[in-house]
Design a protein around this motif. Structure first.
Motif, PDB file in Angstrom:
ATOM      1  N   ARG A 228       0.834  -1.205   0.000  1.00  0.00           N
ATOM      2  CA  ARG A 228       0.000   0.000   0.000  1.00  0.00           C
ATOM      3  C   ARG A 228       0.867   1.252   0.000  1.00  0.00           C
ATOM      4  O   ARG A 228       0.535   2.257  -0.648  1.00  0.00           O
ATOM      5  CB  ARG A 228      -0.926  -0.017   1.209  1.00  0.00           C
ATOM      6  N   PHE A 229       1.962   1.217   0.729  1.00  0.00           N
ATOM      7  CA  PHE A 229       2.888   2.347   0.775  1.00  0.00           C
ATOM      8  C   PHE A 229       3.463   2.624  -0.615  1.00  0.00           C
ATOM      9  O   PHE A 229       3.552   3.782  -1.045  1.00  0.00           O
ATOM     10  CB  PHE A 229       4.003   2.028   1.775  1.00  0.00           C
ATOM     11  N   TYR A 230       3.842   1.578  -1.335  1.00  0.00           N
ATOM     12  CA  TYR A 230       4.342   1.762  -2.696  1.00  0.00           C
ATOM     13  C   TYR A 230       3.260   2.298  -3.623  1.00  0.00           C
ATOM     14  O   TYR A 230       3.541   3.037  -4.558  1.00  0.00           O
ATOM     15  CB  TYR A 230       4.859   0.435  -3.252  1.00  0.00           C
ATOM     16  N   CYS A 231       2.012   1.932  -3.351  1.00  0.00           N
ATOM     17  CA  CYS A 231       0.909   2.348  -4.220  1.00  0.00           C
ATOM     18  C   CYS A 231       0.462   3.786  -3.976  1.00  0.00           C
ATOM     19  O   CYS A 231       0.193   4.528  -4.926  1.00  0.00           O
ATOM     20  CB  CYS A 231      -0.282   1.415  -4.041  1.00  0.00           C
ATOM     21  N   ASP A 232       0.344   4.184  -2.689  1.00  0.00           N
ATOM     22  CA  ASP A 232      -0.231   5.516  -2.424  1.00  0.00           C
ATOM     23  C   ASP A 232       0.712   6.473  -1.703  1.00  0.00           C
ATOM     24  O   ASP A 232       0.361   7.640  -1.474  1.00  0.00           O
ATOM     25  CB  ASP A 232      -1.545   5.391  -1.645  1.00  0.00           C
ATOM     26  N   GLY A 233       1.896   6.010  -1.303  1.00  0.00           N
ATOM     27  CA  GLY A 233       2.861   6.898  -0.666  1.00  0.00           C
ATOM     28  C   GLY A 233       2.526   7.245   0.767  1.00  0.00           C
ATOM     29  O   GLY A 233       3.123   8.175   1.322  1.00  0.00           O
ATOM     30  N   VAL A 234       1.614   6.509   1.409  1.00  0.00           N
ATOM     31  CA  VAL A 234       1.219   6.789   2.791  1.00  0.00           C
ATOM     32  C   VAL A 234       1.537   5.569   3.648  1.00  0.00           C
ATOM     33  O   VAL A 234       1.034   4.475   3.379  1.00  0.00           O
ATOM     34  CB  VAL A 234      -0.283   7.118   2.905  1.00  0.00           C
ATOM     35  N   PHE A 235       2.390   5.754   4.663  1.00  0.00           N
ATOM     36  CA  PHE A 235       2.663   4.668   5.608  1.00  0.00           C
ATOM     37  C   PHE A 235       1.918   5.003   6.889  1.00  0.00           C
ATOM     38  O   PHE A 235       2.363   5.815   7.690  1.00  0.00           O
ATOM     39  CB  PHE A 235       4.163   4.534   5.881  1.00  0.00           C
ATOM     40  N   HIS A 236       0.776   4.392   7.073  1.00  0.00           N
ATOM     41  CA  HIS A 236      -0.077   4.695   8.219  1.00  0.00           C
ATOM     42  C   HIS A 236       0.642   4.335   9.515  1.00  0.00           C
ATOM     43  O   HIS A 236       1.218   3.252   9.645  1.00  0.00           O
ATOM     44  CB  HIS A 236      -1.400   3.947   8.103  1.00  0.00           C
ATOM     45  N   GLY A 237       0.604   5.272  10.463  1.00  0.00           N
ATOM     46  CA  GLY A 237       1.281   5.083  11.745  1.00  0.00           C
ATOM     47  C   GLY A 237       2.457   6.006  11.927  1.00  0.00           C
ATOM     48  O   GLY A 237       2.927   6.225  13.048  1.00  0.00           O
ATOM     49  N   PHE A 238       2.957   6.591  10.813  1.00  0.00           N
ATOM     50  CA  PHE A 238       4.062   7.546  10.879  1.00  0.00           C
ATOM     51  C   PHE A 238       3.619   8.880  10.295  1.00  0.00           C
ATOM     52  O   PHE A 238       2.755   8.940   9.417  1.00  0.00           O
ATOM     53  CB  PHE A 238       5.271   7.041  10.088  1.00  0.00           C
ATOM     54  N   SER A 239       4.233   9.967  10.759  1.00  0.00           N
ATOM     55  CA  SER A 239       3.942  11.301  10.240  1.00  0.00           C
ATOM     56  C   SER A 239       5.230  11.936   9.729  1.00  0.00           C
ATOM     57  O   SER A 239       6.338  11.461  10.019  1.00  0.00           O
ATOM     58  CB  SER A 239       3.343  12.183  11.342  1.00  0.00           C
ATOM     59  N   ALA A 240       5.075  13.025   8.989  1.00  0.00           N
ATOM     60  CA  ALA A 240       6.244  13.762   8.506  1.00  0.00           C
ATOM     61  C   ALA A 240       7.066  14.298   9.679  1.00  0.00           C
ATOM     62  O   ALA A 240       8.306  14.322   9.627  1.00  0.00           O
ATOM     63  CB  ALA A 240       5.800  14.904   7.592  1.00  0.00           C
ATOM     64  N   GLU A 241       6.408  14.705  10.748  1.00  0.00           N
ATOM     65  CA  GLU A 241       7.106  15.197  11.931  1.00  0.00           C
ATOM     66  C   GLU A 241       7.951  14.099  12.570  1.00  0.00           C
ATOM     67  O   GLU A 241       9.063  14.349  13.048  1.00  0.00           O
ATOM     68  CB  GLU A 241       6.087  15.736  12.944  1.00  0.00           C
ATOM     69  N   ASP A 242       7.442  12.870  12.569  1.00  0.00           N
ATOM     70  CA  ASP A 242       8.196  11.750  13.134  1.00  0.00           C
ATOM     71  C   ASP A 242       9.554  11.618  12.445  1.00  0.00           C
ATOM     72  O   ASP A 242      10.577  11.375  13.090  1.00  0.00           O
ATOM     73  CB  ASP A 242       7.424  10.434  12.970  1.00  0.00           C
ATOM     74  N   LEU A 253      12.314   5.654   5.689  1.00  0.00           N
ATOM     75  CA  LEU A 253      11.063   5.943   5.001  1.00  0.00           C
ATOM     76  C   LEU A 253      11.213   6.893   3.814  1.00  0.00           C
ATOM     77  O   LEU A 253      10.479   6.761   2.829  1.00  0.00           O
ATOM     78  CB  LEU A 253      10.032   6.496   5.984  1.00  0.00           C
ATOM     79  N   VAL A 254      12.149   7.844   3.890  1.00  0.00           N
ATOM     80  CA  VAL A 254      12.327   8.743   2.743  1.00  0.00           C
ATOM     81  C   VAL A 254      12.763   7.947   1.522  1.00  0.00           C
ATOM     82  O   VAL A 254      12.268   8.156   0.404  1.00  0.00           O
ATOM     83  CB  VAL A 254      13.328   9.865   3.073  1.00  0.00           C
ATOM     84  N   HIS A 255      13.687   7.028   1.733  1.00  0.00           N
ATOM     85  CA  HIS A 255      14.116   6.188   0.615  1.00  0.00           C
ATOM     86  C   HIS A 255      12.952   5.385   0.043  1.00  0.00           C
ATOM     87  O   HIS A 255      12.773   5.296  -1.186  1.00  0.00           O
ATOM     88  CB  HIS A 255      15.221   5.228   1.065  1.00  0.00           C
ATOM     89  N   GLU A 256      12.120   4.821   0.894  1.00  0.00           N
ATOM     90  CA  GLU A 256      11.005   4.020   0.413  1.00  0.00           C
ATOM     91  C   GLU A 256       9.948   4.867  -0.287  1.00  0.00           C
ATOM     92  O   GLU A 256       9.320   4.415  -1.242  1.00  0.00           O
ATOM     93  CB  GLU A 256      10.371   3.231   1.574  1.00  0.00           C
ATOM     94  N   LEU A 257       9.741   6.109   0.192  1.00  0.00           N
ATOM     95  CA  LEU A 257       8.833   7.016  -0.509  1.00  0.00           C
ATOM     96  C   LEU A 257       9.301   7.253  -1.943  1.00  0.00           C
ATOM     97  O   LEU A 257       8.514   7.193  -2.897  1.00  0.00           O
ATOM     98  CB  LEU A 257       8.741   8.348   0.236  1.00  0.00           C
ATOM     99  N   GLN A 258      10.589   7.533  -2.087  1.00  0.00           N
ATOM    100  CA  GLN A 258      11.148   7.789  -3.417  1.00  0.00           C
ATOM    101  C   GLN A 258      11.101   6.530  -4.273  1.00  0.00           C
ATOM    102  O   GLN A 258      10.773   6.576  -5.467  1.00  0.00           O
ATOM    103  CB  GLN A 258      12.585   8.294  -3.273  1.00  0.00           C
ATOM    104  N   TYR A 259      11.413   5.399  -3.654  1.00  0.00           N
ATOM    105  CA  TYR A 259      11.440   4.123  -4.369  1.00  0.00           C
ATOM    106  C   TYR A 259      10.044   3.776  -4.888  1.00  0.00           C
ATOM    107  O   TYR A 259       9.886   3.362  -6.042  1.00  0.00           O
ATOM    108  CB  TYR A 259      11.949   3.042  -3.412  1.00  0.00           C
ATOM    109  N   GLY A 260       9.032   3.949  -4.041  1.00  0.00           N
ATOM    110  CA  GLY A 260       7.673   3.635  -4.454  1.00  0.00           C
ATOM    111  C   GLY A 260       7.211   4.501  -5.616  1.00  0.00           C
ATOM    112  O   GLY A 260       6.596   4.004  -6.566  1.00  0.00           O
ATOM    113  N   LYS A 261       7.511   5.796  -5.550  1.00  0.00           N
ATOM    114  CA  LYS A 261       7.097   6.681  -6.639  1.00  0.00           C
ATOM    115  C   LYS A 261       7.799   6.308  -7.938  1.00  0.00           C
ATOM    116  O   LYS A 261       7.179   6.274  -9.015  1.00  0.00           O
ATOM    117  CB  LYS A 261       7.378   8.139  -6.286  1.00  0.00           C
ATOM    118  N   LEU A 262       9.103   6.033  -7.869  1.00  0.00           N
ATOM    119  CA  LEU A 262       9.835   5.636  -9.071  1.00  0.00           C
ATOM    120  C   LEU A 262       9.243   4.366  -9.671  1.00  0.00           C
ATOM    121  O   LEU A 262       9.115   4.240 -10.891  1.00  0.00           O
ATOM    122  CB  LEU A 262      11.311   5.406  -8.752  1.00  0.00           C
ATOM    123  N   GLN A 263       8.867   3.417  -8.807  1.00  0.00           N
ATOM    124  CA  GLN A 263       8.285   2.174  -9.319  1.00  0.00           C
ATOM    125  C   GLN A 263       6.955   2.436 -10.010  1.00  0.00           C
ATOM    126  O   GLN A 263       6.647   1.797 -11.030  1.00  0.00           O
ATOM    127  CB  GLN A 263       8.112   1.165  -8.176  1.00  0.00           C
TER     128      GLN A 263
END
Length: 425
Positions: A228-242, A253-263
């Motif tokens: 789901r994180f790769y699909c929508d870019g949202v990892f429920h349970g964490f915030s940008a402030e975290d 998580l920043v790496h995974e955000l970028q990785y998911g979008k690239l995929q």
């Protein structure tokens, strides 16, 4: 263990027991024995052993010379992959190609600068894509993943299946094995390799749970969370402030955000290419948009694949699917319009004429040059002429390169190379 790694026939397929045949099981008469497994062999890594024990998957050395990448003349690997074809592709004269005949022995002599370990782990990553593509096609036969005509109606379903496969390859190797393992203890050759495509480490679990107390990575359900994180870019349970409060969390998580979008970008562009021009995803913003994951079929598939992957990684059960793609029924990009060499194997095409070159985009041209140069035999190339390549790349001049280098020796092309090949890396 199969001694001939490039000529495998597909036998009966089933969920097996732990990977790795005994010596007597692997030889019909029980008299011939395989070489003893050295403590420093990479086959001591369970998923590596599964790759080479899976008789439905082949290792194919493509007509590219990896030494151009090692010399940094060609940017990145151009081995390519296409999971529908059931082969892991490697370059000639690569670290992994040199190691293969000695797989049972110590890997130390072949692991200069830790590059062999990385190449072998990428081969496992590609293997998990092959494994998951087949299971997805078997578990959702009505979709026709890899074979049904791609339309606007089913396009996003196809994209979801690929993103699920990407999550499977990453979760299986990175999260469920590498993140929990001291690789150098498993194979004591002085490797410093930790993760491959993810920086999550189980040792930081207490830190991660400061912000998400219910985080449970070592569970079959985590596959659904990462998909789901790769699909929508949202990892429920964490915030940008975290992420601002924890360098360890941010690094993961920043790496995974970028990785998911690239995929999402790469997959939509790849599958649109396979749809023979009826869909357009050249615009990266459009191609990278989030994908909805609320379909019941998606939830069922993530659950079933999570359970299968857990057995494969944690219980060392190979779980070989019964389904194998029919090569004659697979998606194949049309021959109309300009080729896109980030998705097209130059070894399987006629060289483009001047008029065709004018229609290539920047990315396609760059991958055409990568593939053309990588097909040359590096050792046979005169080293005093290496300064020609910056000029070829600077001017994106394929015709100049082909004219000047037409008599240069090229490496042999494998008859098992497909025309459609994903080359982004």
């Amino acid at each position: 263990m199969h001694e001939n790694l490039t000529d495998r026939l597909a036998p009966e397929r089933r969920c097996s027991g732990p990977a790795g045949l005994t010596e007597s099981e692997s030889q019909p008469d029980g008299n011939k024995s395989l070489p003893a497994l050295h403590p420093e062999s990479l086959l001591n890594i369970p998923l590596v052993r599964q790759l080479f024990d899976d008789p439905t998957v082949r290792i194919v050395q493509r007509g590219v010379d990896s030494r151009w990448a090692y010399a940094k003349i060609v940017s990145g690997r151009v081995d390519g992959y296409n999971p529908f074809h059931g082969s892991v592709f490697i370059g000639q004269h690569s670290h992994i190609a040199r190691w293969l005949p000695h797989a049972h022995e110590s890997a130390r002599p072949f692991n200069r600068e830790d590059e062999l370990v990385s190449e072998v782990l990428f081969a496992v990553h590609d293997y998990l894509h092959i494994w998951s593509y087949r299971w997805i096609a078997q578990l959702w036969p009505d979709l026709g993943f890899g074979t049904a005509r791609i339309t606007r109606r089913n396009f996003e379903d196809m994209v979801f299946c690929h993103l699920l496969s990407e999550a499977i390859a990453t979760v299986g190797l990175d999260y469920w094995y590498l993140a929990c393992t001291d690789l150098n203890s498993a194979v004591p050759i002085g490797t410093t390799q930790e993760g491959l495509t993810a920086s999550y480490r189980e040792a930081f679990l207490r830190e991660y749970r400061r912000f998400h107390k219910d985080l449970d990575v070592q569970s079959p359900d985590f596959l659904g969370a990462l998909t789901r994180f790769y699909c929508d870019g949202v990892f429920h349970g964490f915030s940008a402030e975290d992420m601002q409060l924890s360098p360890a969390l941010r690094r993961w998580l920043v790496h995974e955000l970028q990785y998911g979008k690239l995929q999402r970008v790469y997959c939509r562009q790849w599958f649109a290419h396979m749809a023979d021009g009826s869909l357009d995803f050249e615009d990266e913003k459009k191609a990278g948009r989030p994908l909805r994951t609320d379909k019941p079929e998606y939830a069922r598939l993530m659950k079933e694949m999570g359970d299968l992957l857990w057995m494969k990684v944690k219980q060392e059960d190979m779980c070989i699917p019964a389904y194998v793609f029919d090569p004659g029924a697979l998606w194949a990009a049309g021959r109309k319009g300009p080729a896109r060499y980030q998705f097209t194997n130059f070894n399987r095409c006629r060289p483009p004429a001047k008029a065709q070159l004018a229609k290539l985009g920047d990315t396609s041209m760059r991958y055409l040059l990568h593939q053309f140069i990588a097909g040359l035999d590096y050792n046979a190339f005169p080293k005093e002429a290496l300064n020609i390549f910056p000029a070829i790349y600077t001017h994106d001049d394929f015709l100049m390169g082909r004219t000047l280098l037409k008599d240069m020796k090229r490496v042999p092309i494998s008859p098992d190379e497909p025309r459609d090949l994903f080359l982004f890396n």
